[in-house]
Design an enzyme around this catalytic site. Structure first.
Site, PDB file in Angstrom:
ATOM      1  N   GLU A  70      92.574  20.767  69.028  1.00  0.00           N
ATOM      2  CA  GLU A  70      91.124  20.603  69.099  1.00  0.00           C
ATOM      3  C   GLU A  70      90.490  21.697  69.949  1.00  0.00           C
ATOM      4  OE1 GLU A  70      90.860  15.734  68.573  1.00  0.00           O
ATOM      5  OE2 GLU A  70      90.962  16.615  70.576  1.00  0.00           O
ATOM      6  N   SER A 100      88.677  14.993  64.462  1.00  0.00           N
ATOM      7  CA  SER A 100      89.090  13.649  64.104  1.00  0.00           C
ATOM      8  C   SER A 100      88.221  12.618  64.804  1.00  0.00           C
ATOM      9  CB  SER A 100      90.558  13.436  64.470  1.00  0.00           C
ATOM     10  OG  SER A 100      90.756  13.647  65.856  1.00  0.00           O
ATOM     11  N   ALA A 109      84.691  12.862  70.519  1.00  0.00           N
ATOM     12  CA  ALA A 109      85.033  12.922  71.944  1.00  0.00           C
ATOM     13  C   ALA A 109      85.328  11.522  72.446  1.00  0.00           C
ATOM     14  CB  ALA A 109      83.897  13.542  72.747  1.00  0.00           C
ATOM     15  N   THR A 152      83.715   8.752  63.763  1.00  0.00           N
ATOM     16  CA  THR A 152      82.419   9.315  63.385  1.00  0.00           C
ATOM     17  C   THR A 152      82.584  10.594  62.580  1.00  0.00           C
ATOM     18  OG1 THR A 152      81.560   8.408  65.456  1.00  0.00           O
ATOM     19  CG2 THR A 152      80.126   9.903  64.261  1.00  0.00           C
TER      20      THR A 152
END
Length: 259
Positions: A112, A34, A92, A37
């Site tokens: 994640e 997610s 991140a 970007t």
């Protein structure tokens, strides 16, 4: 000419380049995370497989990434069905020069990390604001830690004993009374440890606490990071000899070639 801002163009370029340079030609199972970007990562994968979308399965790390997969017409699968992934792309909250990460700003850190650990390769895409020499330098909200709800009060004390300067139970904000509930029905504690020079050691200390499900410290797991810079260029950390590189590429050309 593109009508989007230079940084947004760079984020799009970074995501496209990350996919083009790292997606294995015979990939069958792809993890999609997610973030703003990663939106472009899903878009690019959708373009590549526009006429053969049944050839791949995409595994999400949470609700937002599930929607990205669906919105781009890609086949959605689960980690239970596909426990080994060819590659995963994610964002991140912060990246240090050793490619250690802080993740979990969106409260999806457990899933994640599960997807990252199941993948043969993890590629991160982000913008320049996520770059740091050490973790905790720019990400001031603290290390996200997913915890069992009944343990959160004790864990606040435990985290302070480990050196946390401040620990907060993440709240849902104006749209939800009470704490954030993760996709796994847990709470999130945000623990500010200041500058983190040994994130691997801190991670293991946190995981040893009873009630901790997972931490947002990702160490020794990332292969490369692609950043969109504020001047419209991209920089790449990791890869060959872990040398950082910078490129100036016309995003309109890349987008045109993808059509």
């Amino acid at each position: 000419m593109s009508s989007i801002s230079p940084i947004e163009s760079a984020k799009k370029l970074a995501a496209y380049k990350a996919v083009d340079e790292n997606l294995p030609p015979n990939a069958k199972v792809i993890g999609i995370g997610s973030g703003s970007t990663v939106v472009y990562v899903a878009e690019r994968i959708g373009q590549i497989f526009r006429n053969k979308k049944d050839d791949i399965v995409c595994i999400s790390t949470g609700f937002q990434s599930k929607q990205l997969i669906i919105d781009n017409g890609l086949k959605l699968g689960t980690i239970e069905q596909h426990p080994i992934l060819d590659i995963a792309f994610d964002g991140a909250d912060e990246v240090d020069h050793d490619l250690n990460l802080i993740k979990g700003g969106g409260a999806c850190l457990f899933q994640e990390k599960l997807i990252a650990s199941a993948s043969k390769k993890l590629i991160i895409v982000a913008d320049f604001r996520k770059q740091s020499t050490y973790l905790g330098e720019n990400w001031k909200q603290g290390v996200p830690i997913e915890v069992v709800p009944i343990a959160f009060t004790k864990l606040i004390n435990d985290l302070k004993d480990l050196g946390a300067l401040e620990v907060n139970l993440r709240q849902g904000g104006k749209f939800k009374a009470g704490p954030v509930i993760t996709d796994n029905n847990n709470f999130i504690l945000d623990a500010n440890f200041g500058i983190i020079k040994d994130p691997k050691n801190l991670h293991f200390k946190l995981k040893s606490l009873v009630g901790v499900i997972e931490t947002g410290l990702f160490t020794e797991i990332t292969e490369k990071v692609y950043f969109g810079e504020n001047n419209g260029e991209i920089s790449i950390w990791g890869g060959d000899n872990n040398k950082n590189t910078e490129e100036n590429v016309n995003v309109d050309t890349v987008i045109e070639e993808s059509k």
